[in-house]
Design a protein around this motif. Structure first.
Motif, PDB file in Angstrom:
ATOM      1  N   GLN A   4      98.030   9.752 -11.518  1.00  0.00           N
ATOM      2  CA  GLN A   4      96.790   9.786 -12.035  1.00  0.00           C
ATOM      3  C   GLN A   4      95.967   8.627 -11.320  1.00  0.00           C
ATOM      4  O   GLN A   4      96.322   7.470 -11.282  1.00  0.00           O
ATOM      5  N   ALA A   5      95.042   8.978 -10.412  1.00  0.00           N
ATOM      6  CA  ALA A   5      94.296   8.126  -9.636  1.00  0.00           C
ATOM      7  C   ALA A   5      93.067   7.745 -10.595  1.00  0.00           C
ATOM      8  O   ALA A   5      92.404   8.427 -11.341  1.00  0.00           O
ATOM      9  N   SER A  20      93.515   3.110  -7.804  1.00  0.00           N
ATOM     10  CA  SER A  20      94.881   2.839  -8.495  1.00  0.00           C
ATOM     11  C   SER A  20      95.401   4.357  -8.573  1.00  0.00           C
ATOM     12  O   SER A  20      94.854   5.204  -8.977  1.00  0.00           O
ATOM     13  N   CYS A  21      96.678   4.378  -8.442  1.00  0.00           N
ATOM     14  CA  CYS A  21      97.320   5.731  -8.545  1.00  0.00           C
ATOM     15  C   CYS A  21      98.634   5.507  -9.287  1.00  0.00           C
ATOM     16  O   CYS A  21      99.535   4.973  -8.941  1.00  0.00           O
ATOM     17  N   TYR A  79      98.274   1.213  -4.663  1.00  0.00           N
ATOM     18  CA  TYR A  79      96.901   0.685  -4.647  1.00  0.00           C
ATOM     19  C   TYR A  79      96.235   1.252  -3.547  1.00  0.00           C
ATOM     20  O   TYR A  79      97.114   0.967  -2.408  1.00  0.00           O
ATOM     21  N   LEU A  80      94.637   1.197  -3.327  1.00  0.00           N
ATOM     22  CA  LEU A  80      94.031   1.172  -2.128  1.00  0.00           C
ATOM     23  C   LEU A  80      92.930   0.170  -2.185  1.00  0.00           C
ATOM     24  O   LEU A  80      91.931   0.743  -2.930  1.00  0.00           O
ATOM     25  N   GLN A  81      92.897  -0.792  -1.513  1.00  0.00           N
ATOM     26  CA  GLN A  81      91.980  -1.642  -1.566  1.00  0.00           C
ATOM     27  C   GLN A  81      90.915  -1.563  -0.513  1.00  0.00           C
ATOM     28  O   GLN A  81      91.438  -1.308   0.626  1.00  0.00           O
ATOM     29  N   MET A  82      89.822  -1.223  -0.768  1.00  0.00           N
ATOM     30  CA  MET A  82      88.792  -0.657   0.139  1.00  0.00           C
ATOM     31  C   MET A  82      87.832  -1.757   0.265  1.00  0.00           C
ATOM     32  O   MET A  82      86.905  -1.898  -0.637  1.00  0.00           O
ATOM     33  N   TYR A  94      92.324  11.210  -3.051  1.00  0.00           N
ATOM     34  CA  TYR A  94      93.413  11.945  -3.872  1.00  0.00           C
ATOM     35  C   TYR A  94      94.725  10.853  -3.313  1.00  0.00           C
ATOM     36  O   TYR A  94      95.140  10.429  -1.956  1.00  0.00           O
ATOM     37  N   CYS A  95      95.501  10.758  -4.280  1.00  0.00           N
ATOM     38  CA  CYS A  95      96.890  10.044  -4.029  1.00  0.00           C
ATOM     39  C   CYS A  95      97.819  11.200  -4.129  1.00  0.00           C
ATOM     40  O   CYS A  95      97.716  12.386  -4.763  1.00  0.00           O
TER      41      CYS A  95
END
Length: 123
Positions: A4-5, A20-21, A79-82, A94-95
């Motif tokens: 769930q992204a 977040s995923c 997580y992906l901090q951008m 997409y994760c």
């Protein structure tokens, strides 16, 4: 739902977002968790990945130094901090999870995918 992204949204150029995923425990045990993105009219492209077995991080060249991938094993979340976002970062993110011994940069290596979250960066 296995992945769930969330965390996408509209941001001005130069701004930041954290994606977040959330994964099921079984999915989170995948050796590699990655993020991909797809802009309108373009193919899905690799953004970043993290391997559970050795903690190695992988990034697409255009996001190096701006994006950071991480995982919280207690929360089964990636997580992906951008940071320093620009309009070229716009797309659906997409994760995905992949078994071991596969190319982490290839979408075909991933066998579990989340539903995607929209990121829009305005100029």
């Amino acid at each position: 739902v296995q992945l769930q992204a969330s965390g996408g949204g509209l941001v001005q150029a130069g701004g930041s977002l954290r994606l977040s995923c959330a994964a099921s425990r079984r999915t989170f045990s995948r050796d590699c968790m990655g993020w991909f993105r797809q802009a309108p009219g373009k193919e899905r492209e690799f953004v970043a990945a993290i391997r559970r077995s050795d903690g190695i991080l992988y990034y697409e060249d255009s996001v190096k130094g701006r994006f950071t991938i991480s995982r919280d094993n207690a929360k089964n979340t990636v997580y992906l901090q951008m940071n320093s976002l620009n309009p070229e970062d716009t797309g659906v993110y997409y994760c995905a999870g992949s078994p071991p011994y596969r190319s982490v940069r290839s979408a075909s290596s991933y066998d579990i995918w989340g539903q995607g979250t929209q990121v829009t960066v305005s100029s």
